[in-house]
Design a protein around this motif. Structure first.
Motif, PDB file in Angstrom:
ATOM      1  N   GLY A   1       0.983  -1.122   0.069  1.00 43.72           N
ATOM      2  CA  GLY A   1      -0.096  -0.053  -0.099  1.00 43.72           C
ATOM      3  C   GLY A   1       0.984   1.206   0.109  1.00 43.72           C
ATOM      4  N   MET A   2       1.842   1.238   0.784  1.00 44.67           N
ATOM      5  CA  MET A   2       2.978   2.438   0.891  1.00 44.67           C
ATOM      6  C   MET A   2       3.546   2.453  -0.541  1.00 44.67           C
ATOM      7  SD  MET A   2       4.625   1.813   4.733  1.00 44.67           S
ATOM      8  CE  MET A   2       5.740   3.157   4.440  1.00 44.67           C
ATOM      9  N   MET A   3       3.792   1.497  -1.144  1.00 44.73           N
ATOM     10  CA  MET A   3       4.333   1.700  -2.520  1.00 44.73           C
ATOM     11  C   MET A   3       3.533   2.400  -3.523  1.00 44.73           C
ATOM     12  SD  MET A   3       6.922  -1.608  -2.925  1.00 44.73           S
ATOM     13  CE  MET A   3       6.962  -1.580  -4.591  1.00 44.73           C
ATOM     14  N   TYR A   4       2.194   1.728  -3.490  1.00 44.24           N
ATOM     15  CA  TYR A   4       1.196   2.370  -4.381  1.00 44.24           C
ATOM     16  C   TYR A   4       0.852   3.888  -4.107  1.00 44.24           C
ATOM     17  CZ  TYR A   4      -3.448   3.102  -6.778  1.00 44.24           C
ATOM     18  OH  TYR A   4      -4.410   3.804  -7.375  1.00 44.24           O
ATOM     19  N   PHE A   5       0.813   4.316  -2.756  1.00 42.46           N
ATOM     20  CA  PHE A   5       0.687   5.522  -2.407  1.00 42.46           C
ATOM     21  C   PHE A   5       1.925   6.662  -2.772  1.00 42.46           C
ATOM     22  CE2 PHE A   5      -3.127   3.474  -0.525  1.00 42.46           C
ATOM     23  CZ  PHE A   5      -4.279   4.351  -1.140  1.00 42.46           C
TER      24      PHE A   5
ATOM     25  N   LEU B   1      -5.862   7.472  -5.029  1.00 35.01           N
ATOM     26  CA  LEU B   1      -7.092   7.113  -5.426  1.00 35.01           C
ATOM     27  C   LEU B   1      -7.654   7.742  -6.294  1.00 35.01           C
ATOM     28  CD1 LEU B   1      -8.198   5.505  -2.283  1.00 35.01           C
ATOM     29  CD2 LEU B   1      -6.994   4.395  -4.044  1.00 35.01           C
ATOM     30  N   THR B   2      -7.142   8.726  -7.319  1.00 36.27           N
ATOM     31  CA  THR B   2      -7.655   9.622  -8.226  1.00 36.27           C
ATOM     32  C   THR B   2      -7.265   9.017  -9.433  1.00 36.27           C
ATOM     33  OG1 THR B   2      -6.049  11.094  -8.272  1.00 36.27           O
ATOM     34  CG2 THR B   2      -7.895  11.464  -6.645  1.00 36.27           C
TER      35      THR B   2
ATOM     36  N   VAL C   1      -3.238   8.078 -14.257  1.00 36.62           N
ATOM     37  CA  VAL C   1      -2.933   8.455 -15.530  1.00 36.62           C
ATOM     38  C   VAL C   1      -1.622   9.130 -15.681  1.00 36.62           C
ATOM     39  CG1 VAL C   1      -3.491  10.026 -17.719  1.00 36.62           C
ATOM     40  CG2 VAL C   1      -5.303   8.438 -16.298  1.00 36.62           C
ATOM     41  N   SER C   2      -1.247   9.958 -14.814  1.00 35.72           N
ATOM     42  CA  SER C   2      -0.077  10.559 -14.712  1.00 35.72           C
ATOM     43  C   SER C   2       1.355   9.827 -14.427  1.00 35.72           C
ATOM     44  CB  SER C   2      -0.039  11.745 -13.671  1.00 35.72           C
ATOM     45  OG  SER C   2       1.257  12.418 -13.397  1.00 35.72           O
ATOM     46  N   TYR C   3       0.997   8.805 -13.692  1.00 39.97           N
ATOM     47  CA  TYR C   3       1.846   7.638 -13.536  1.00 39.97           C
ATOM     48  C   TYR C   3       2.375   6.876 -14.519  1.00 39.97           C
ATOM     49  CZ  TYR C   3       4.632   3.795 -11.434  1.00 39.97           C
ATOM     50  OH  TYR C   3       5.566   2.860 -11.151  1.00 39.97           O
TER      51      TYR C   3
ATOM     52  N   LYS D   1      -7.566   0.289 -12.478  1.00 41.28           N
ATOM     53  CA  LYS D   1      -6.370   0.160 -11.867  1.00 41.28           C
ATOM     54  C   LYS D   1      -6.760   0.335 -10.321  1.00 41.28           C
ATOM     55  CE  LYS D   1      -2.179  -0.070 -10.689  1.00 41.28           C
ATOM     56  NZ  LYS D   1      -1.413  -1.373 -10.543  1.00 41.28           N
ATOM     57  N   ILE D   2      -7.436   1.588 -10.056  1.00 39.73           N
ATOM     58  CA  ILE D   2      -7.742   1.906  -8.573  1.00 39.73           C
ATOM     59  C   ILE D   2      -8.529   0.675  -7.941  1.00 39.73           C
ATOM     60  CG2 ILE D   2      -9.187   3.296  -7.156  1.00 39.73           C
ATOM     61  CD1 ILE D   2      -8.308   5.631  -9.126  1.00 39.73           C
TER      62      ILE D   2
END
Length: 184
Positions: free
Chosen positions: A34-38, A43-44, A49-51, A132-133
């Motif tokens: 979870g930390m890596m994702y955030f 969650l937007t 998309v930016s990533y 993805k979210i």
């Protein structure tokens, strides 16, 4: 694995300690996932998309085919083994078989969906950011559910064993076996 099948684990306090340490390790893995994702996204849909597609504002490049392939290659193996192991431990809980099947299936599907979603955002359409979210949240939920249910089952069975007076016989640790399993 024969310890679980034959019931020998009732006399194997080391095996029970190993299972508990493994579950603690997986809890840390779940937190860092979870930390890596955030760290990379939120969650937007815009952050997803930016990533994957890059951002002029943040001076980031789109994710390359090779980068996604390397991450996917590793994750497919590691997540498969993780879910397989947790699902295997879940089989030895006294939960309803339908719940076990549903939760195991959800875990495998969400792990694959989470990997596929990045590819879909990058190479198909940015609208897959919502997918993805959702896949990430479903993966985190299903892994947490597997983890918590196995831990609760193990603790409950240990308490039941203690009440029956069985902890003195097996060295202080009770077995993680299905309800109604073989006696010690």
């Amino acid at each position: 694995m024969r310890f679980f099948v034959t019931g020998e684990q009732k006399r194997q306090s080391l095996l029970n300690a190993i299972v508990l340490m493994f579950l603690g390790y997986i809890a840390l893995l779940w937190i860092t996932n979870g930390m890596m994702y955030f760290h990379k996204m939120s969650l937007t849909p815009d952050s997803v998309v930016s990533y994957y597609l890059g951002s002029e504002e943040n001076f980031t490049q789109p994710k390359s085919y090779q980068s996604l392939l390397e991450v996917t290659h590793f994750h497919l193996f590691s997540m498969g083994i993780l879910v397989l192991t947790l699902a295997h431990l879940l089989l030895f809980t006294p939960l309803n078989m339908s719940l076990k099947i549903w939760l195991t299936g959800m875990s495998f599907v969400s792990a694959v969906a989470d990997e596929a979603a990045g590819w879909l955002v990058r190479f198909v359409h940015p609208g897959f950011a919502w997918f993805k979210i959702g896949a990430f949240l479903m993966l985190e939920f299903s892994l947490l559910a597997l983890l918590v249910l196995v831990i609760i089952s193990l603790v409950m069975q240990r308490l039941a064993q203690r009440e029956r007076g069985g902890l003195e016989r097996d060295g202080g640790m009770a077995a993680m076996a299905p309800s109604g399993g073989e006696g010690g």
